[in-house]
Scaffold this motif. Structure first.
Motif, PDB file in Angstrom:
ATOM      1  N   ALA A 151       0.833  -1.209   0.000  1.00 57.56           N
ATOM      2  CA  ALA A 151       0.000   0.000   0.000  1.00 57.56           C
ATOM      3  C   ALA A 151       0.864   1.254   0.000  1.00 57.56           C
ATOM      4  O   ALA A 151       0.571   2.230  -0.701  1.00 57.56           O
ATOM      5  CB  ALA A 151      -0.929  -0.016   1.217  1.00 57.56           C
ATOM      6  N   LYS A 152       1.940   1.224   0.750  1.00 60.45           N
ATOM      7  CA  LYS A 152       2.837   2.388   0.776  1.00 60.45           C
ATOM      8  C   LYS A 152       3.487   2.600  -0.594  1.00 60.45           C
ATOM      9  O   LYS A 152       3.673   3.731  -1.037  1.00 60.45           O
ATOM     10  CB  LYS A 152       3.919   2.206   1.852  1.00 60.45           C
ATOM     11  CG  LYS A 152       3.402   2.427   3.269  1.00 60.45           C
ATOM     12  CD  LYS A 152       4.490   2.188   4.304  1.00 60.45           C
ATOM     13  CE  LYS A 152       5.400   3.371   4.482  1.00 60.45           C
ATOM     14  NZ  LYS A 152       4.823   4.441   5.315  1.00 60.45           N
ATOM     15  N   ALA A 153       3.840   1.497  -1.241  1.00 55.44           N
ATOM     16  CA  ALA A 153       4.453   1.610  -2.568  1.00 55.44           C
ATOM     17  C   ALA A 153       3.451   2.180  -3.583  1.00 55.44           C
ATOM     18  O   ALA A 153       3.826   2.960  -4.462  1.00 55.44           O
ATOM     19  CB  ALA A 153       4.959   0.240  -3.022  1.00 55.44           C
ATOM     20  N   TRP A 154       2.190   1.804  -3.464  1.00 58.72           N
ATOM     21  CA  TRP A 154       1.168   2.344  -4.369  1.00 58.72           C
ATOM     22  C   TRP A 154       0.980   3.843  -4.136  1.00 58.72           C
ATOM     23  O   TRP A 154       0.739   4.608  -5.059  1.00 58.72           O
ATOM     24  CB  TRP A 154      -0.175   1.658  -4.124  1.00 58.72           C
ATOM     25  CG  TRP A 154      -0.287   0.273  -4.687  1.00 58.72           C
ATOM     26  CD1 TRP A 154       0.548  -0.331  -5.574  1.00 58.72           C
ATOM     27  CD2 TRP A 154      -1.312  -0.683  -4.374  1.00 58.72           C
ATOM     28  NE1 TRP A 154       0.111  -1.608  -5.846  1.00 58.72           N
ATOM     29  CE2 TRP A 154      -1.028  -1.844  -5.128  1.00 58.72           C
ATOM     30  CE3 TRP A 154      -2.429  -0.675  -3.542  1.00 58.72           C
ATOM     31  CZ2 TRP A 154      -1.839  -2.989  -5.079  1.00 58.72           C
ATOM     32  CZ3 TRP A 154      -3.238  -1.804  -3.492  1.00 58.72           C
ATOM     33  CH2 TRP A 154      -2.936  -2.946  -4.256  1.00 58.72           C
ATOM     34  N   ALA A 155       1.075   4.224  -2.862  1.00 60.17           N
ATOM     35  CA  ALA A 155       0.745   5.610  -2.502  1.00 60.17           C
ATOM     36  C   ALA A 155       1.911   6.571  -2.685  1.00 60.17           C
ATOM     37  O   ALA A 155       1.701   7.780  -2.811  1.00 60.17           O
ATOM     38  CB  ALA A 155       0.256   5.656  -1.045  1.00 60.17           C
ATOM     39  N   ASP A 156       3.123   6.047  -2.687  1.00 59.68           N
ATOM     40  CA  ASP A 156       4.298   6.917  -2.649  1.00 59.68           C
ATOM     41  C   ASP A 156       5.354   6.437  -3.658  1.00 59.68           C
ATOM     42  O   ASP A 156       6.049   5.453  -3.424  1.00 59.68           O
ATOM     43  CB  ASP A 156       4.865   6.897  -1.213  1.00 59.68           C
ATOM     44  CG  ASP A 156       6.118   7.746  -1.066  1.00 59.68           C
ATOM     45  OD1 ASP A 156       6.642   8.259  -2.083  1.00 59.68           O
ATOM     46  OD2 ASP A 156       6.580   7.871   0.080  1.00 59.68           O
ATOM     47  N   LEU A 210       8.806 -11.011  -2.947  1.00 53.29           N
ATOM     48  CA  LEU A 210       7.438 -10.558  -2.679  1.00 53.29           C
ATOM     49  C   LEU A 210       6.947  -9.909  -3.965  1.00 53.29           C
ATOM     50  O   LEU A 210       7.672  -9.129  -4.587  1.00 53.29           O
ATOM     51  CB  LEU A 210       7.415  -9.522  -1.542  1.00 53.29           C
ATOM     52  CG  LEU A 210       6.008  -9.065  -1.141  1.00 53.29           C
ATOM     53  CD1 LEU A 210       5.407 -10.043  -0.123  1.00 53.29           C
ATOM     54  CD2 LEU A 210       6.028  -7.666  -0.525  1.00 53.29           C
ATOM     55  N   VAL A 211       5.723 -10.227  -4.347  1.00 55.05           N
ATOM     56  CA  VAL A 211       5.158  -9.630  -5.555  1.00 55.05           C
ATOM     57  C   VAL A 211       4.482  -8.311  -5.177  1.00 55.05           C
ATOM     58  O   VAL A 211       3.725  -8.243  -4.208  1.00 55.05           O
ATOM     59  CB  VAL A 211       4.139 -10.586  -6.212  1.00 55.05           C
ATOM     60  CG1 VAL A 211       3.449  -9.904  -7.394  1.00 55.05           C
ATOM     61  CG2 VAL A 211       4.821 -11.878  -6.661  1.00 55.05           C
ATOM     62  N   LEU A 212       4.778  -7.286  -5.966  1.00 52.31           N
ATOM     63  CA  LEU A 212       4.066  -6.009  -5.837  1.00 52.31           C
ATOM     64  C   LEU A 212       2.951  -6.028  -6.875  1.00 52.31           C
ATOM     65  O   LEU A 212       3.202  -5.857  -8.073  1.00 52.31           O
ATOM     66  CB  LEU A 212       5.030  -4.845  -6.096  1.00 52.31           C
ATOM     67  CG  LEU A 212       4.425  -3.437  -6.101  1.00 52.31           C
ATOM     68  CD1 LEU A 212       3.763  -3.107  -4.771  1.00 52.31           C
ATOM     69  CD2 LEU A 212       5.501  -2.395  -6.415  1.00 52.31           C
ATOM     70  N   PRO A 213       1.714  -6.283  -6.423  1.00 52.27           N
ATOM     71  CA  PRO A 213       0.614  -6.373  -7.396  1.00 52.27           C
ATOM     72  C   PRO A 213       0.311  -5.015  -8.023  1.00 52.27           C
ATOM     73  O   PRO A 213       0.713  -3.975  -7.499  1.00 52.27           O
ATOM     74  CB  PRO A 213      -0.569  -6.878  -6.565  1.00 52.27           C
ATOM     75  CG  PRO A 213      -0.198  -6.742  -5.135  1.00 52.27           C
ATOM     76  CD  PRO A 213       1.276  -6.468  -5.036  1.00 52.27           C
ATOM     77  N   MET A 214      -0.433  -5.032  -9.130  1.00 46.49           N
ATOM     78  CA  MET A 214      -0.832  -3.768  -9.747  1.00 46.49           C
ATOM     79  C   MET A 214      -1.935  -3.124  -8.911  1.00 46.49           C
ATOM     80  O   MET A 214      -2.817  -3.812  -8.388  1.00 46.49           O
ATOM     81  CB  MET A 214      -1.322  -4.020 -11.180  1.00 46.49           C
ATOM     82  CG  MET A 214      -0.171  -4.270 -12.141  1.00 46.49           C
ATOM     83  SD  MET A 214      -0.693  -4.113 -13.868  1.00 46.49           S
ATOM     84  CE  MET A 214      -1.555  -5.645 -14.093  1.00 46.49           C
ATOM     85  N   ARG A 215      -1.866  -1.815  -8.802  1.00 47.86           N
ATOM     86  CA  ARG A 215      -2.895  -1.095  -8.050  1.00 47.86           C
ATOM     87  C   ARG A 215      -4.207  -1.118  -8.835  1.00 47.86           C
ATOM     88  O   ARG A 215      -4.228  -0.762 -10.019  1.00 47.86           O
ATOM     89  CB  ARG A 215      -2.426   0.349  -7.839  1.00 47.86           C
ATOM     90  CG  ARG A 215      -3.430   1.193  -7.073  1.00 47.86           C
ATOM     91  CD  ARG A 215      -2.829   2.527  -6.699  1.00 47.86           C
ATOM     92  NE  ARG A 215      -3.813   3.388  -6.056  1.00 47.86           N
ATOM     93  CZ  ARG A 215      -3.502   4.475  -5.365  1.00 47.86           C
ATOM     94  NH1 ARG A 215      -2.229   4.847  -5.246  1.00 47.86           N
ATOM     95  NH2 ARG A 215      -4.436   5.199  -4.805  1.00 47.86           N
ATOM     96  N   PRO A 216      -5.301  -1.528  -8.185  1.00 49.86           N
ATOM     97  CA  PRO A 216      -6.566  -1.624  -8.923  1.00 49.86           C
ATOM     98  C   PRO A 216      -7.090  -0.244  -9.329  1.00 49.86           C
ATOM     99  O   PRO A 216      -6.784   0.765  -8.685  1.00 49.86           O
ATOM    100  CB  PRO A 216      -7.530  -2.276  -7.920  1.00 49.86           C
ATOM    101  CG  PRO A 216      -6.704  -2.734  -6.775  1.00 49.86           C
ATOM    102  CD  PRO A 216      -5.441  -1.932  -6.779  1.00 49.86           C
TER     103      PRO A 216
END
Lengths: 116, 186
Positions: free
Chosen positions: B42-47, B150-156
């Motif tokens: 979530a942090k990676a998606w947001a920042d 760890l997989v970083l999924p795509m942000r929906p």
């Protein structure tokens, strides 16, 4: 051969107390320098392969933990840390203690029994 | 009883501290789990700055969040894109990023998953309900005792403006293994 049904509710990480105990013992002994984690992984991998040869594919449940414990016993024996005969005697002593303890009471091992 | 016997013997020999065993069990039974990895995602998606650092040196970045230690010594985060979907496995045994995901589920440890996801990843993913577009490649990462993924999924879609906490709730364990996708908000 289907691997899973994704909608099934998530089971706890350890389905039996002894799975957790075997896991903790393995981690703890490694951290205390009795073997490295890669050494453990190699031993465990070999055990998994052997189990598969004897019993067919593992489903990742109880059979996985049985292989885990077998690998740990083997590794500790190889390192001279836990001889199978002594472990077997202690196991019998624990079984006797459980059978002799009234239901619901904590089980204690009478250390005097283990030589017998 | 076999474990009890080992524990008794090793405790008597002074090789094992029973209190330490209880502490280890408590950590993996009650404290560590996919919620840790979900926060990282979530942090990676947001920042974007956090994300760039995470992809460059995940071990260091997740340690800053307090996620380090056993089986987290060397972590690589692999990013899903429209071009490539990532899946993790351990063909050797069951290596897994414990500090981020906890103890692996049964299927991750099964022979069926470990053998088949390498051979026929699309078929395995389909069994998990994940059907990828033809044009999206699949890369399978084999974890080892030295390196875990760890997989970083795509942000929906439709998650613009969500807080980190709200985003983390969309990140499932399977999405971080690659056998699932992030949940699309209703």
């Amino acid at each position: 051969m289907t691997i899973c049904t994704p909608d099934r509710p998530e089971p706890p990480p350890f389905s039996e107390p002894w799975h957790a105990q075997a896991f903790a013992l393995t981690v703890h002994l490694s951290e205390r320098g009795n073997y490295t984690w890669p050494e453990w992984a190699e031993r465990f991998s070999a055990e998994l392969t052997e189990h598969r040869g004897h019993q067919g594919p593992l489903d990742g449940g109880a059979d996985y933990w049985a292989a885990w414990l077998g690998a740990l016993e083997g590794l500790l024996n190889e390192r001279g840390l836990a001889e199978p005969a002594v472990v077997e005697t202690l196991k019998e002593a624990w079984e006797a203690a459980y059978l002799a303890t009234p239901h619901g009471a904590p089980v204690h091992l009478d250390m005097g029994q283990k030589a017998g | 009883m076999r474990v009890k016997a080992l524990e008794t013997l090793l405790t008597e020999k002074g090789l094992v501290d029973p209190a330490a065993l209880d502490a280890i069990i408590d950590i993996y039974q009650n404290q560590v789990g996919p919620q840790n990895g979900a926060l990282v995602v979530a942090k990676a998606w947001a920042d974007p700055v956090f994300k760039a650092r995470l992809l460059a040196d995940a071990t260091e970045v997740v340690a800053e969040l307090g996620f380090y230690g056993r089986q987290g010594e060397h972590i690589t985060v692999v990013e899903n894109t429209l071009e490539r979907h990532n899946v993790i496995v351990c063909t050797l045994c069951s290596c897994y990023p414990w500090p981020l995901l906890g103890i692996p589920p049964g299927w991750y440890k099964s022979d069926a998953y470990r053998a088949r996801v390498v051979r026929e990843p699309r078929a395995v993913l389909a069994e998990f309900g994940v059907v990828l577009p033809e044009g999206q490649a699949v890369r399978v990462w084999d974890s080892t005792a030295e390196m875990r993924y760890l997989v970083l999924p795509m942000r929906p879609e439709g998650t613009e403006g969500m807080s980190v906490e709200e985003l983390a709730a969309l990140v499932t364990r399977d999405a971080m293994v690659g056998t699932g996708l992030a949940t699309v908000p209703q």
